[in-house]
Design an enzyme around this catalytic site. Structure first.
Site, PDB file in Angstrom:
ATOM      1  N   ASN A   1      -3.342  -9.209   7.739  1.00  0.00           N
ATOM      2  CA  ASN A   1      -2.666  -9.410   9.022  1.00  0.00           C
ATOM      3  C   ASN A   1      -3.586 -10.055  10.050  1.00  0.00           C
ATOM      4  O   ASN A   1      -3.157 -10.907  10.844  1.00  0.00           O
ATOM      5  CB  ASN A   1      -2.135  -8.070   9.536  1.00  0.00           C
ATOM      6  CG  ASN A   1      -0.823  -7.681   8.881  1.00  0.00           C
ATOM      7  OD1 ASN A   1       0.222  -8.240   9.182  1.00  0.00           O
ATOM      8  ND2 ASN A   1      -0.880  -6.735   7.960  1.00  0.00           N
TER       9      ASN A   1
ATOM     10  N   CYS B   1       0.823  -1.216   0.000  1.00  0.00           N
ATOM     11  CA  CYS B   1       0.000   0.000   0.000  1.00  0.00           C
ATOM     12  C   CYS B   1       0.856   1.265   0.000  1.00  0.00           C
ATOM     13  O   CYS B   1       0.379   2.339  -0.383  1.00  0.00           O
ATOM     14  CB  CYS B   1      -0.927   0.017   1.214  1.00  0.00           C
ATOM     15  SG  CYS B   1      -2.082  -1.364   1.285  1.00  0.00           S
TER      16      CYS B   1
ATOM     17  N   TYR C   1     -16.197  17.157  19.722  1.00  0.00           N
ATOM     18  CA  TYR C   1     -16.414  18.419  19.016  1.00  0.00           C
ATOM     19  C   TYR C   1     -15.506  19.507  19.566  1.00  0.00           C
ATOM     20  O   TYR C   1     -15.360  19.673  20.786  1.00  0.00           O
ATOM     21  CB  TYR C   1     -17.863  18.911  19.144  1.00  0.00           C
ATOM     22  CG  TYR C   1     -17.990  20.393  18.832  1.00  0.00           C
ATOM     23  CD1 TYR C   1     -17.820  20.842  17.522  1.00  0.00           C
ATOM     24  CD2 TYR C   1     -18.203  21.334  19.837  1.00  0.00           C
ATOM     25  CE1 TYR C   1     -17.866  22.201  17.231  1.00  0.00           C
ATOM     26  CE2 TYR C   1     -18.262  22.693  19.552  1.00  0.00           C
ATOM     27  CZ  TYR C   1     -18.086  23.128  18.244  1.00  0.00           C
ATOM     28  OH  TYR C   1     -18.123  24.458  17.944  1.00  0.00           O
TER      29      TYR C   1
END
Length: 468
Positions: free
Chosen positions: A316, A46, A440
């Site tokens: 994995n 990747c 938030y």
């Protein structure tokens, strides 16, 4: 008596299985022999696009564990050794040592682990094997492409041009890498929009963004051949009605399970050609053959069907499960229950994510659903650096259960998909999602996080569809 665990494939699934089994049982109890036909083991495929683009160091930086490290841990890892045949009836595999005279011999096993990975899609087209055409599946592939990009042999009229064939995850990541290398990039894809892992309306957002980055993106165009010069080197691609010049051509057409050995041995394969296993990652119908990684199909927990998902995260986990079960962990057997189909990627500063089902996948399994699409921002609208993002959400009409979510946006958008992934694993309804206690603060999100805004809109659509 010492048992022997034979592993075919030395990357994520295979070596995770070997390492986990070695943690549980010592060499006097379990001999572990792994065969890898390539030059590298335990590496991050990747990461290759980011290595090509110059963002990360390679190839050593992409290797999690070298052959020597595995051997020091009591694993007999044999590189450049290819398994050419499986004989389940006699519990043996035929190997060829590529660097030692090509001599073939048989090796017996008590437990066999198939971790053969996936192979890149490479269509049979004129010129496909020409010099200047590159894949990006292995570290060897990545090094060959980098060598070509750095050779100084490319470039006409002061402009370096690249064509990427395919606009899926690999294609868009390679487009970014080549842009960062200073190439003028054209992406050619046969689909109506880039990223077929998204619904078309979300793919259209990716298309608009790529064009805005200066990446020429050609939709609905199937490549019919690789154009070559007098020396036989790639000089572009043809789609039948158009030609696109290139100094380098990169194939980004995805992968398929590498299961030819398994097929010849009569082992069960699914619709996409991947090996079929039970939840313990044991090949169906076999007592002592296991499989994991990119060569298997896994259960989609949302659709209830098997699918091929080529991701190192799953590989994995498969290896951990296999190693635990082969070694006979006294704490009990391990299982891999399935996936919800989560993936995230980027092209330049555009982040792309999805989890669960697309509209066409939901229809294919007979689900009735509502869809909503919202536009929001990654931070509070007044906070510096806030960027736009779009969220699409699917909810089952009858139950209100979340079926899927897709995100296209700028910085800090993509990883929000994990919220929806957890909700899918938990079987939550979109109504339940609206009450999630998410973090938030203005630098991180609006007061109503975009995922919650989409969930509220989806819950309203479900209520309206029910007539109330």
């Amino acid at each position: 008596m010492t048992e022997r665990m034979v592993i075919v494939g030395g990357d994520a699934a295979g070596m995770s299985a070997a390492s986990q089994a070695r943690r549980i049982r010592n060499p006097d109890e379990l001999e572990i022999v792994a065969f890898e036909r390539g030059h590298f083991t335990s590496y991050s495929a990747c990461g290759i696009p980011y290595w090509v683009g110059g963002r990360v160091e390679g190839p050593d930086g992409l290797i999690a564990r070298s052959p020597e490290e595995h051997r020091r841990r009591g694993i007999d890892l044999r590189m450049r050794t290819e398994v050419t045949e499986l004989d389940p009836g006699r519990q043996r595999v035929r190997i060829v040592e590529r660097e030692h005279g090509e001599q073939a011999r048989w090796v017996d096993y008590d437990h066999l682990v198939l971790a053969t990975g996936a192979r890149p899609v490479r269509p049979r087209l004129p010129g496909i094997d020409a010099e200047g055409v590159y894949g990006v599946q292995t570290l060897d592939d990545g090094q060959a492409l980098i060598d070509a990009l750095e050779s100084g042999e490319h470039g006409r009229d002061g402009t370096r041009r690249a064509v990427v064939v395919g606009a899926g995850y690999i294609g868009v990541e390679m487009a970014e890498a080549l842009v960062e290398r200073g190439y003028r990039v054209t992406v050619v894809d046969r689909g109506p929009q880039p990223m077929s892992t998204l619904d078309p309306d979300m793919g259209a957002l990716v298309y608009e963004a790529m064009c805005g980055m200066g990446i020429e993106t050609v939709r609905g165009a199937a490549v019919t051949g690789i154009l070559t010069d007098e020396a036989g080197r790639a000089r572009g691609v043809s789609t039948g009605d158009a030609e696109y010049p290139a100094d380098v051509v990169v194939l980004g057409l995805g992968v398929r399970p590498e299961t030819e050995l398994a097929r010849r041995a009569g082992l069960p394969l699914g619709p996409s050609g991947g090996l079929l296993t039970d939840l313990a990652m044991r090949v169906r119908g076999q007592e002592n053959i296991w499989a994991g990684g990119d060569c298997v199909e896994v259960l989609n927990l949302v659709s209830g069907r098997t699918q091929h998902v080529a991701l190192g995260t799953h590989a994995n986990k498969h290896g951990q499960v296999i190693g635990t079960n082969v070694a006979g962990d006294p704490e009990g057997a391990a299982t891999f229950p399935g996936v919800v189909g989560t993936a995230v990627s980027k092209v330049c500063d555009l982040e792309i994510a999805r989890t669960g089902l697309l509209e066409r996948q939901a229809r294919a399994v007979g689900l009735q659903f509502e869809t909503v699409l919202i536009e929001s921002t990654t931070r509070a609208g007044y906070y510096p650096g806030t960027r736009p993002m779009h969220v699409k959400m699917l909810a089952e009409r009858r139950s209100g259960r979340l079926l899927g979510a897709q995100i296209v946006g700028r910085e800090n958008a993509g990883k929000r998909v994990d919220i929806a992934a957890v909700a899918l694993h938990a079987g939550m309804t979109v109504e339940q999602m609206t009450a999630l206690d998410l973090g938030y603060a203005p630098p991180f999100s609006p007061v109503w996080d975009p995922i919650l805004v989409a969930a509220r809109k989806a819950a309203a659509a479900v209520r309206e569809a029910r007539g109330g």
